[in-house]
Scaffold this active site. Sequence first.
Site, PDB file in Angstrom:
ATOM      1  N   ARG A 158     -17.481  -0.248  -1.089  1.00 37.33           N
ATOM      2  CA  ARG A 158     -16.308   0.595  -1.392  1.00 37.33           C
ATOM      3  C   ARG A 158     -16.663   1.672  -2.431  1.00 37.33           C
ATOM      4  O   ARG A 158     -16.155   1.678  -3.544  1.00 37.33           O
ATOM      5  CB  ARG A 158     -15.129  -0.250  -1.856  1.00 37.33           C
ATOM      6  CG  ARG A 158     -14.781  -1.324  -0.845  1.00 37.33           C
ATOM      7  CD  ARG A 158     -13.617  -2.148  -1.283  1.00 37.33           C
ATOM      8  NE  ARG A 158     -12.346  -1.490  -0.908  1.00 37.33           N
ATOM      9  CZ  ARG A 158     -11.152  -2.042  -1.159  1.00 37.33           C
ATOM     10  NH1 ARG A 158     -11.073  -3.176  -1.817  1.00 37.33           N
ATOM     11  NH2 ARG A 158     -10.048  -1.426  -0.787  1.00 37.33           N
ATOM     12  N   ASN A 174       0.807  -1.221   0.000  1.00 31.00           N
ATOM     13  CA  ASN A 174       0.000   0.000   0.000  1.00 31.00           C
ATOM     14  C   ASN A 174       0.837   1.268   0.000  1.00 31.00           C
ATOM     15  O   ASN A 174       0.269   2.372  -0.061  1.00 31.00           O
ATOM     16  CB  ASN A 174      -0.993  -0.025   1.164  1.00 31.00           C
ATOM     17  CG  ASN A 174      -2.035  -1.118   0.940  1.00 31.00           C
ATOM     18  OD1 ASN A 174      -2.198  -1.618  -0.179  1.00 31.00           O
ATOM     19  ND2 ASN A 174      -2.710  -1.523   1.998  1.00 31.00           N
ATOM     20  N   ARG A 180      -1.611 -11.624  -3.954  1.00 30.40           N
ATOM     21  CA  ARG A 180      -1.822 -10.217  -4.315  1.00 30.40           C
ATOM     22  C   ARG A 180      -1.030  -9.301  -3.377  1.00 30.40           C
ATOM     23  O   ARG A 180      -0.602  -8.224  -3.761  1.00 30.40           O
ATOM     24  CB  ARG A 180      -3.308  -9.838  -4.185  1.00 30.40           C
ATOM     25  CG  ARG A 180      -4.206 -10.492  -5.198  1.00 30.40           C
ATOM     26  CD  ARG A 180      -5.579  -9.893  -5.139  1.00 30.40           C
ATOM     27  NE  ARG A 180      -5.467  -8.438  -5.163  1.00 30.40           N
ATOM     28  CZ  ARG A 180      -6.527  -7.633  -5.120  1.00 30.40           C
ATOM     29  NH1 ARG A 180      -7.725  -8.113  -5.026  1.00 30.40           N
ATOM     30  NH2 ARG A 180      -6.376  -6.318  -5.148  1.00 30.40           N
TER      31      ARG A 180
HETATM   32  C1  EPZ Z   1      -7.020   1.349   1.579  1.00 29.67           C
HETATM   33  O1  EPZ Z   1      -8.139   1.053   0.784  1.00 29.67           O
HETATM   34  C2  EPZ Z   1      -6.175   0.098   1.514  1.00 29.67           C
HETATM   35  N1  EPZ Z   1      -5.790  -0.149   0.131  1.00 29.67           N
HETATM   36  C3  EPZ Z   1      -6.985  -1.084   2.072  1.00 29.67           C
HETATM   37  O2  EPZ Z   1      -6.123  -2.208   2.068  1.00 29.67           O
HETATM   38  C4  EPZ Z   1      -7.378  -0.762   3.511  1.00 29.67           C
HETATM   39  O3  EPZ Z   1      -8.180  -1.807   4.006  1.00 29.67           O
HETATM   40  C5  EPZ Z   1      -8.166   0.559   3.546  1.00 29.67           C
HETATM   41  O4  EPZ Z   1      -7.386   1.604   2.941  1.00 29.67           O
HETATM   42  C6  EPZ Z   1      -8.499   0.990   4.963  1.00 29.67           C
HETATM   43  O5  EPZ Z   1      -7.311   1.112   5.701  1.00 29.67           O
HETATM   44  C7  EPZ Z   1      -4.775   0.574  -0.399  1.00 29.67           C
HETATM   45  O6  EPZ Z   1      -4.186   1.430   0.253  1.00 29.67           O
HETATM   46  C8  EPZ Z   1      -4.413   0.273  -1.819  1.00 29.67           C
HETATM   47  P1  EPZ Z   1     -10.753   3.509   2.042  1.00 29.67           P
HETATM   48  P2  EPZ Z   1      -9.152   2.222   0.344  1.00 29.67           P
HETATM   49  O7  EPZ Z   1     -11.026   4.371   0.864  1.00 29.67           O
HETATM   50  O8  EPZ Z   1      -8.442   3.513   0.282  1.00 29.67           O
HETATM   51  C9  EPZ Z   1     -15.268   4.199   2.701  1.00 29.67           C
HETATM   52  C10 EPZ Z   1      -5.519  -4.411   1.645  1.00 29.67           C
HETATM   53  O9  EPZ Z   1      -5.945  -5.494   2.068  1.00 29.67           O
HETATM   54  N2  EPZ Z   1     -15.156   5.045   1.525  1.00 29.67           N
HETATM   55  O10 EPZ Z   1      -9.869   3.990   3.127  1.00 29.67           O
HETATM   56  O11 EPZ Z   1      -9.898   1.773  -0.836  1.00 29.67           O
HETATM   57  C11 EPZ Z   1     -15.073   2.743   2.333  1.00 29.67           C
HETATM   58  O12 EPZ Z   1     -16.305   2.182   1.935  1.00 29.67           O
HETATM   59  C12 EPZ Z   1      -6.509  -3.329   1.256  1.00 29.67           C
HETATM   60  O13 EPZ Z   1      -4.303  -4.090   1.536  1.00 29.67           O
HETATM   61  C13 EPZ Z   1     -16.284   5.739   1.103  1.00 29.67           C
HETATM   62  O14 EPZ Z   1     -17.344   5.661   1.722  1.00 29.67           O
HETATM   63  O15 EPZ Z   1     -10.104   2.221   1.553  1.00 29.67           O
HETATM   64  C14 EPZ Z   1     -14.605   2.160   3.615  1.00 29.67           C
HETATM   65  O16 EPZ Z   1     -15.709   1.942   4.450  1.00 29.67           O
HETATM   66  C15 EPZ Z   1      -7.935  -3.771   1.440  1.00 29.67           C
HETATM   67  N3  EPZ Z   1     -16.192   6.493  -0.011  1.00 29.67           N
HETATM   68  C16 EPZ Z   1     -13.778   3.275   4.221  1.00 29.67           C
HETATM   69  O17 EPZ Z   1     -14.193   4.485   3.584  1.00 29.67           O
HETATM   70  C17 EPZ Z   1     -15.019   6.593  -0.728  1.00 29.67           C
HETATM   71  O18 EPZ Z   1     -14.973   7.290  -1.748  1.00 29.67           O
HETATM   72  C18 EPZ Z   1     -12.304   3.085   3.994  1.00 29.67           C
HETATM   73  O19 EPZ Z   1     -12.108   2.991   2.622  1.00 29.67           O
HETATM   74  C19 EPZ Z   1     -13.890   5.894  -0.273  1.00 29.67           C
HETATM   75  C20 EPZ Z   1     -13.989   5.127   0.850  1.00 29.67           C
END
Ligand code: EPZ
Length: 419
Positions: free
Chosen positions: A121, A23, A398
């Site tokens: 997501r 990440n 992955r």
């Molecule tokens: C990042 O994903 C990580 N991926 C994820 O790791 C990690 O689980 C996540 O952050 C939380 O720490 C990378 O960094 C590539 P979010 P991301 O946007 O950014 C909501 C792994 O296993 N949300 O922080 O996609 C979403 O639904 C992966 O390495 C919205 O509502 O996660 C979630 O509930 C899995 N609207 C929360 O925020 C948006 O536009 C966190 O999502 C974006 C997110």
Amino acid sequence: MSRLIINGGKNLKGEVAISGSKNSALPLIAATLLAPGDYELTNVPHITDVEIFLKIIADLGGKYYFRHNQLKISTKYIRKWHLNQHLVQKLRASILLVAPLLARFGRAEIAHPGGCYIGKRPLDTHLKLFENFGVKIKKSAGRYLFSARKPKPAKIFLNEVSVTATENALLLAAALPGRSVIKSAACEPHVVDLANFLNTMGARISGAGTHTIMIEGAKKLLPTKTFNVSPDYIEAGTYLALGAAAKSRIKVSRINPNYLDAVIHRLREIGIKLIANKDSIEVFPTAKIKSSRIQIDTYPGFPTDLQAPFTVLATQADGTSLVHDWLFERRFSYIEDLAKMGANITLCDPHRILVNGPTELYATKIASPDLRAGMALVIAALIAEGESVIENAELIDRGYENVVEKLKGLGADIRQISN
Ligand code: EPZ
């Protein structure tokens, strides 16, 4: 497609050298599109998500050479700004390419990104932040067309503490002369890595690692010669959970224990004996493990990406543990398979489970539903006496580099077979 065959119940022992962070590597690679040039990233993990990301960059016209964790990448000849739909649908992190393409071409087109199905997501936080920068967004047939003749610096408030949304905002703001501010920003170490990288390219970013980040964008960003990817604290936490659950002595090295405060706190709270040194953490066999409440949180809280491995650890604890993952609504899909192995788990609602322990786990045939849950099932199979088969093992590749070799190095009886 592949499967893992694991003969569990063995005592494990040894040291795991932690790889570079998935990440962190992904946003850094995205940042190389901001300034045409030749870059070198070191300590890049050889994992599928990085391979797919590089294929997307190559499809845009980028060139790369990736050997022995060293990535040389040239973004001089990037000509395209619409992202390959087939590849994007494999990887949620593809969304990180929107900001650099917008900064470079004033346009970007992407299908809704795929990746691990751990919840809906949505992209609303990303879409809102781009609109704040003056970007126009058109959505049709599941594709998003972003365009901005002259994006402008902005003060934005993220309605979710989203990691990739914070990173998208940093990537765009760094290329916009003037001051931008991100409030309610994510604080992960990989956000700090990205800010440091952008500063070497000529941006002036302060506050990364806190919830308020200030960015003075540069008129012209310049390529960075070389940059080292920081260690993967989620990988480290996963192997620590394995050591604790398998009552084995396991040391994780080449890490920064400061990234793992929440994990160290949790392990100590449930009675796990551990020693943290400057660049390593070692867990020791602990007979009695206490139950606890594992509530995930945004960094520096307990990481959602370690929720599944620590649920397996909770099956070995005395009493009832509550695991509460409020961030994602579909990150407990693995508990059916864990129950098949003998775990005693109650699903209270999509965000909460109760785990009763200690329970003996039995070897059986299971399937990995996503990256982190897959690794949790590997931990369960390593505890369970007998031969387990884990289908969809390619999902584990992955995000975990050389997982079979690393586990064999700890004495595990494990092999990977392509289907
Ligand atoms: C990042 O994903 C990580 N991926 C994820 O790791 C990690 O689980 C996540 O952050 C939380 O720490 C990378 O960094 C590539 P979010 P991301 O946007 O950014 C909501 C792994 O296993 N949300 O922080 O996609 C979403 O639904 C992966 O390495 C919205 O509502 O996660 C979630 O509930 C899995 N609207 C929360 O925020 C948006 O536009 C966190 O999502 C974006 C997110």
